[in-house]
Write an enzyme that holds these catalytic residues in place. Structure first.
Site, PDB file in Angstrom:
ATOM      1  CD  GLU A 123      -2.355  -1.151   2.920  1.00  0.00           C
ATOM      2  OE1 GLU A 123      -2.182  -0.176   3.677  1.00  0.00           O
ATOM      3  OE2 GLU A 123      -3.113  -2.095   3.167  1.00  0.00           O
ATOM      4  CE  LYS A 125       5.062   5.003   7.107  1.00  0.00           C
ATOM      5  NZ  LYS A 125       4.752   6.318   7.625  1.00  0.00           N
ATOM      6  CG  ASP A 127       3.856  12.624   4.777  1.00  0.00           C
ATOM      7  OD1 ASP A 127       3.764  12.360   5.992  1.00  0.00           O
ATOM      8  OD2 ASP A 127       4.698  13.412   4.311  1.00  0.00           O
ATOM      9  CE1 TYR A 245      -3.436   2.777   8.924  1.00  0.00           C
ATOM     10  CE2 TYR A 245      -3.477   4.585   7.360  1.00  0.00           C
ATOM     11  CZ  TYR A 245      -3.242   4.111   8.636  1.00  0.00           C
ATOM     12  OH  TYR A 245      -2.831   4.960   9.611  1.00  0.00           O
ATOM     13  CE  LYS A 334       9.270   7.239   5.977  1.00  0.00           C
ATOM     14  NZ  LYS A 334       9.526   7.536   7.365  1.00  0.00           N
ATOM     15  CB  CYS A 428      28.082  38.464 -20.998  1.00  0.00           C
ATOM     16  SG  CYS A 428      28.456  36.708 -21.173  1.00  0.00           S
ATOM     17  CB  CYS A 431      31.847  37.693 -24.151  1.00  0.00           C
ATOM     18  SG  CYS A 431      30.110  38.161 -24.239  1.00  0.00           S
ATOM     19  CB  CYS A 446      25.032  37.280 -23.280  1.00  0.00           C
ATOM     20  SG  CYS A 446      26.545  37.661 -24.166  1.00  0.00           S
ATOM     21  CB  CYS A 452      29.225  35.217 -25.974  1.00  0.00           C
ATOM     22  SG  CYS A 452      28.961  34.554 -24.336  1.00  0.00           S
TER      23      CYS A 452
HETATM   24  S1  IVH Z   1      -0.517   0.486   8.905  1.00  0.00           S
HETATM   25  C1  IVH Z   1       0.081  -1.660  12.803  1.00  0.00           C
HETATM   26  N1  IVH Z   1      -0.794   1.461   6.490  1.00  0.00           N
HETATM   27  O1  IVH Z   1       2.189   5.364   9.010  1.00  0.00           O
HETATM   28  C2  IVH Z   1      -0.040  -0.986  11.475  1.00  0.00           C
HETATM   29  N2  IVH Z   1      -0.006   2.906   8.195  1.00  0.00           N
HETATM   30  O2  IVH Z   1       4.592   4.771  10.522  1.00  0.00           O
HETATM   31  C3  IVH Z   1       0.026   0.481  11.591  1.00  0.00           C
HETATM   32  N3  IVH Z   1       0.432   5.189   7.457  1.00  0.00           N
HETATM   33  O3  IVH Z   1       0.710   5.625  12.165  1.00  0.00           O
HETATM   34  C4  IVH Z   1      -0.198   1.295  10.444  1.00  0.00           C
HETATM   35  N4  IVH Z   1      -0.176   4.893   5.380  1.00  0.00           N
HETATM   36  O4  IVH Z   1      -0.255   6.999  10.249  1.00  0.00           O
HETATM   37  C5  IVH Z   1      -0.431   1.714   7.759  1.00  0.00           C
HETATM   38  N5  IVH Z   1      -1.106   2.188   4.319  1.00  0.00           N
HETATM   39  C6  IVH Z   1      -0.752   2.442   5.583  1.00  0.00           C
HETATM   40  C7  IVH Z   1      -0.313   3.714   5.997  1.00  0.00           C
HETATM   41  C8  IVH Z   1       0.058   3.907   7.323  1.00  0.00           C
HETATM   42  C9  IVH Z   1       0.280   5.765   6.275  1.00  0.00           C
HETATM   43  C10 IVH Z   1       0.940   5.872   8.648  1.00  0.00           C
HETATM   44  C11 IVH Z   1       0.067   5.715   9.868  1.00  0.00           C
HETATM   45  C12 IVH Z   1       0.937   5.090  10.910  1.00  0.00           C
HETATM   46  C13 IVH Z   1       2.310   5.421  10.425  1.00  0.00           C
HETATM   47  C14 IVH Z   1       3.329   4.401  10.893  1.00  0.00           C
END
Ligand code: IVH
Length: 695
Positions: A123, A125, A127, A245, A334, A428, A431, A446, A452
């Protein structure tokens, strides 16, 4: 006043209609009502609830508009702790994770023993900000931040205002169940990430600024700030979004065998799940997903900072269990940070092949977005002013995907740099010719032209480049040496070079010198389009060069073409036409062209069949959409090139679309392509793709 059965009926009808409209709009991204109709129904419902207070209900869509004002946030204890994730930053560390998981599972006698491959769900991650929402009998009860993991802040009123958060889960309660999809559990904690899209962020900051408020630093901060408003009507006006998630505590009547199944159930409940979630197998599957997502990252409409991999099978998850505050069955991989801090060591200017002067910041080298960056363009004087950047400043550098690195802002100014504001040069640096300041175009040039040497160097580099004459071995360093040693002054001189002349130069032995002379000689056989492009006429990019090559049969024809004749060509406007005429009006340019012809540069007479862009059978089945802004050409140039190659180019994404080329700031087309699972290409991938098919 008690409500009559008709009124009760009407209220229920309006609620069902609004709830369904919310789901269609926020979860399916497929609106069922117009805004006006939605507002009208909501207003009618609010009025009825005000008239008949006994009919008020916590799951009514009227609760989504905000209004409740809190003094402070109470604390809520999560029924099941909200854990965090361990991180890995490299493929090696990920491989160790997979090995660890594998051996633990294989050692567990209650599981199947030897494994073929491990199944994961990958999935994005997100932010944003993690939230936990408790639904009881399918009704939203409360929502909390992660807090310390055991308890967080009660942000129920605010979370309720998020469009994509249902106040009532879809589906049947236990006992009323007819279908086999499983009942709504007595209670369930669902977890997701609240975020703000890039477009929402831009809109929000524009609003902040117009109201004299401080803009937010990034989308995550703006999401966090929006969730922490005491007045929920402020939150209601913020463009908050959510993807779900994970699950926390739930009643025994909720069962699932795999993470994939859990997410499917979420979708049945009307909880939004990222369309990028995918089941993958083994380490190679994880890495492939990571690579693909990293490429998509700059085109996504929201920030992600990595990938989360989760073991799919619930029995395997149970067997692996937890360590400290994180599950052993999941890991975050990451991405390299897209923003880093570094110092500006110097600011100077670069002279381009057409004399354009571009200010550049020289940086203390910094690893950002997967590469080491030591120079960033500052574009023009306005940009320097906007950023207020000075030599010595600590700045934030951003590099997202293939986008060129940028300075985002100044973070720290040392007191001693306070007085050193940057002075744009008047002449310039190469030149010493006076600079021409064009206010409208913000371009400074220039005026040195042929005297140049910086322009000369850039012209030769351009002439030799891969997409122009494609002279192998004639890179930046060699061009600089040739100019410094006075071996060449213009591009025509390249063809007079002798092996002996090169041998004396640094890094040149007989073999390398011979190789370079040979590749210069080989480059003489080219195409008319490449040659026109290689001349480096201002505003004549590859596509225009190709159009000229099709329109005209010889260089003399181009030379004598009138402004009118030139502007009659597709996509050639007055500025480009003027620039072409001016180029051929300079005697020195004609001299170079004549010498090049004498040196033996030639191309086949029939350009279309000889050129690389002639229709190619590999493209015949392609139906391509180009969306967003590209940096190396305009969108219409890209479309033109694709058509030339034989692809069909359309304006909207459908299931017939084979690929979508996505530039900067793409809109709903990219989203649709993503949802339909159509292959998405970044600009670099697009260029690689069309290049790879060259004859
Ligand atoms: S699973 C026990 N899935 O990342 C499982 N977390 O670094 C816990 N986050 O606190 C989280 N996308 O805020 C999970 N697809 C995703 C996520 C996700 C973002 C964040 C979430 C968590 C933090 C952990």
């Amino acid at each position: 006043m008690t409500a009559s059965p008709e009124i009760q009926n009407r209220i229920q009808k309006l609620r069902d209609k609004l709830e369904h409209a919310n789901y269609r709009y926020h979860v399916l991204d497929d609106p069922a009502l117009t805004d006006i109709e939605f507002d009208r129904c909501l207003k009618e419902l609010s009025q009825l609830e005000a008239d008949y207070p006994g009919m008020q209900s916590p799951d009514s869509p009227t609760n989504k508009v905000g209004g409740a004002v809190a003094k402070e946030f109470a604390s809520i204890e999560h029924m099941q702790a909200m854990l965090s994730l361990d991180n890995v930053f490299s493929a090696d560390d990920l491989s160790s994770f997979v090995d660890r998981v594998r051996s633990r599972i294989e050692d567990d006698p209650s599981l199947e023993g030897k494994l073929a491959e491990l199944d994961f769900v990958a999935e994005p991650k997100l932010d944003g900000v993690a939230v936990n929402i408790l639904y009881r009998d399918g009704i939203f009860e409360c929502a909390a931040t992660r807090g310390d993991g055991s308890s967080g802040e009660d942000i129920s009123q605010n979370v309720k205002t998020i469009g994509a958060v249902p106040l009532k889960l879809k589906g049947k309660l236990k006992g009323k169940l007819k279908d086999k999809s499983g009942p709504i559990p007595e209670f369930i904690e669902v977890r997701g990430e609240v975020f703000i899209s890039h477009a929402g962020f831009a809109m929000l900051n524009a609003m902040q600024i117009s109201q004299g408020e401080k803009p937010f630093v990034n989308p995550r901060n703006s999401a966090a700030g929006s969730l922490r408003q005491l007045d929920s009507s402020i939150t209601a006006a913020r463009p908050l979004d959510i993807y779900f998630y994970g699950v926390g505590a739930h009643s025994d009547d909720f069962n699932f065998e795999s993470h994939e199944e859990l997410l499917n159930r979420f979708q049945d409940f009307g909880l939004r799940v990222s369309p990028l979630v995918k089941r993958v197998t083994g380490l190679s599957g994880l890495l492939k997903y990571y690579e693909i997502l990293m490429k998509q990252r700059p085109n996504l409409e929201y920030d992600i900072d990595g990938v989360v991999y989760k073991i799919n099978s619930l029995s395997q998850q149970r067997s692996l269990g937890y360590v400290a505050r994180a599950p052993r069955w999941a890991i975050a991989h990451k991405f390299p940070a897209q923003e880093e801090r570094t110092q500006v060591l110097d600011i100077d200017v670069q002279v381009g092949r057409t004399g354009a002067i571009t200010p550049v910041a020289r940086l203390e080298p910094v690893f950002v977005g997967g590469v080491t960056v030591s120079n960033v363009t500052l574009h023009n004087r306005d940009e320097i002013e906007r950023l207020g950047v000075r030599v010595g400043d600590q700045v934030i550098v951003r590099r997202a995907g293939d986008v060129i690195p940028q300075i985002v802002k100044v973070v720290v100014r040392e007191p001693e740099t306070e007085s050193k504001s940057y002075e744009f040069p008047k002449s310039c640096p190469d030149c010493d010719s006076p600079l021409h300041f064009d206010d409208e175009l913000v371009v400074v040039r220039c005026t040195g032209g042929l005297v140049c040497s910086a322009q000369q160097k850039e012209r030769i580099k351009h002439f030799a480049s891969r997409r122009a004459m494609d002279i192998e071995g004639l890179g930046d360093k060699v061009v600089e040496q040739l100019l410094a040693a006075n071996k060449v002054t213009d591009v025509a001189d390249l063809f007079d070079l002798k092996v002996e002349q090169l041998e004396g130069l640094e890094r040149f032995a007989e073999k390398s010198a011979t190789n370079l002379i040979n590749s210069i000689a080989d480059s003489r056989e080219t195409s008319f389009a490449r040659f026109l492009y290689a001349l480096g006429i201002m505003h004549v990019g590859e596509v225009t060069a190709r159009q000229l090559a099709v329109e005209f049969s010889s260089i003399t024809d181009v030379q004598i073409a009138s402004l009118e004749r030139l502007t009659a060509i597709d996509d050639v406007g007055p500025v480009v036409a003027q620039s072409i005429c001016e180029f051929f009006a300079v005697a020195a340019n004609i001299d170079v062209i004549t010498r090049l012809e004498k040196a033996g540069i030639h191309w086949p007479a029939v350009e279309r069949s000889a050129d690389n862009s002639s229709p190619n059978s590999d493209f015949m089945d392609e139906v391509v959409v180009v969306t967003g802004a590209l940096s190396s050409m305009t969108r219409s140039e890209a479309q033109h090139r694709l058509r030339e190659l034989g692809a069909k180019v359309t304006g909207s994404v459908s299931s017939n679309t084979t690929r979508v080329i996505v530039g900067d700031a793409p809109g709903s087309k990219a989203r649709k392509a993503e949802a339909l699972g159509i292959q998405i290409l970044s600009e670099t991938e697009f260029l690689e793709w069309i290049d790879s098919k060259k004859g």
